[in-house]
Write an enzyme that holds these catalytic residues in place. Structure first.
Site, PDB file in Angstrom:
ATOM      1  CB  SER A 148      53.611  60.365 111.240  1.00 56.80           C
ATOM      2  OG  SER A 148      54.902  60.840 111.724  1.00 56.80           O
ATOM      3  CG  HIS A 149      54.753  66.124 109.166  1.00 56.69           C
ATOM      4  ND1 HIS A 149      53.793  66.165 110.011  1.00 56.69           N
ATOM      5  CD2 HIS A 149      54.765  67.248 108.439  1.00 56.69           C
ATOM      6  CE1 HIS A 149      53.068  67.489 109.756  1.00 56.69           C
ATOM      7  NE2 HIS A 149      53.947  67.834 108.634  1.00 56.69           N
TER       8      HIS A 149
END
Lengths: 230, 127
Positions: free
Chosen positions: B9-10
């Site tokens: 995920s970012h």
């Protein structure tokens, strides 16, 4: 004339200096349609790449480009890392036998192919592809068909990229962060196309200095339109 | 040996949270969380993802769940440079991670069976 490896180190340094100078400009473009990190990310990543390139012992062009790409990939972050850095690493293999007009064309084409493949973007999506495609096609045509000296060919490619950047302003972004804005992206210049132009301009400067040639006014008003569907 | 999972995920915290949810259903499946730009900010870095692939692999390969945009590209770069046999699932990151975690607990699980199960999450209706 200096060796291609030394020229490549100088080119990465010039790119880093240019992107540092344009940090606020790129950030401003990116804040209109993206997350306002392109200027900072590119300046930081390419500075790290220039430092890494300067540390390459007995530099040859392929090693310098590969080192640059790896550092950009690790340091730039976001989509720009794999797009600019990953593509450089991949395309650097084209320079393994040295830098010649032919290998430079192969390098440019492989770089473009990787960017399009990775980003899944085509001409008209308002991305860096809009600067790269005309630049790479113009470079190839200038070398292979018009048999121009490489520095002149690069100058024409830069001009073609510049018009490609202008082309991103009136169109709607359909890839990347800006695509979330839909029609609101119209009227904005793409930051990735813009930084791609800055990189090419820096390359041209260094090529002119190291090739001991100056190209006064490149005329690229009638660029080659590629035959294949891009 | 079993199929491992990596959640990209970012946000590192989002990745860890998704792993927390998926692990509820995942038995002893190895699930690695990776995210962030390496400078404490939002983003993804291929080197960190490559390290997570190695950590999650026990020889049967790794299925990778990703969130948006550059997470996909950086995961592709990491897989290309890694020796680990890994594949990205075309699935929503949280739902796909849960499905993959369940599939990975099967004694006959393979890289492709876990990936397929993760991708079935793309069809989940919420309302």
């Amino acid at each position: 004339m200096t060796g291609a490896g030394t020229a490549a180190v100088a080119a990465v340094e010039r790119v880093a200096t240019r992107l540092e100078a344009e940090r606020d400009h790129l950030t401003e473009l990116d804040s209109a349609i993206g997350d306002a990190d392109h200027g900072g990310n590119m300046a930081r990543g390419w500075r790290a790449a220039a430092d890494a390139a300067a540390d390459v012992e007995d530099p040859d062009a392929a090693t310098v480009v590969k080192t640059t790409g790896k550092t950009v990939m690790a340091e730039v972050g976001g989509a720009a890392g794999p797009l600019y850095g990953g593509s450089l690493v991949f395309a650097s293999a084209e320079l393994d036998e040295g830098l010649t007009p032919e290998s430079a064309v192969a390098f440019a084409e492989t770089y473009l192919e990787k960017v399009q493949d990775r980003g899944d973007a085509s001409v008209g999506d308002a991305t860096m592809v809009d600067a790269l495609v005309p630049a790479v096609h113009t470079f190839k045509k200038s070398i292979e068909t018009d048999e121009l000296p490489p520095v002149e060919a690069l100058a024409k490619a830069v001009e073609a990229a510049r018009r490609g950047v202008d082309f991103t302003v009136p169109i709607r972004a359909s890839k990347g962060r800006a695509s979330y804005l839909g029609w609101r992206s119209v009227g904005h210049q793409d930051p990735g196309a813009t930084s791609t132009l800055f990189i090419l301009e820096a390359l041209l400067e260094v090529a002119q200095e190291h090739g001991d040639v100056t190209v006064a006014d490149a005329d690229a008003t009638s660029p080659t339109i590629p035959d294949e569907d891009v | 040996m079993s199929v491992g999972l990596v959640v990209v995920s970012h946000s590192e915290r989002a990745a860890e949270g998704i792993v927390e949810v998926a692990a509820e259903m995942g038995g002893d499946t190895t699930i690695e969380a990776v995210g962030g730009d390496g400078h404490g900010g939002i983003g993804t870095v291929p080197g960190d993802i490559e390290a997570a692939l190695s950590a999650a692999d026990s020889g049967d390969g790794v299925v990778v769940l990703v969130d948006l945009g550059s997470a996909v590209m950086n995961a592709e770069v990491a897989i290309e440079t890694s020796d680990v046999d890994a594949a990205i699932a075309n699935a929503p990151v949280l739902e796909g991670a849960v499905e993959a975690a369940v599939a990975a607990t099967s004694p006959s699980a393979t890289l492709s069976s876990v990936r397929e199960q993760a991708e079935s999450a793309a069809d989940v209706d919420k309302v």
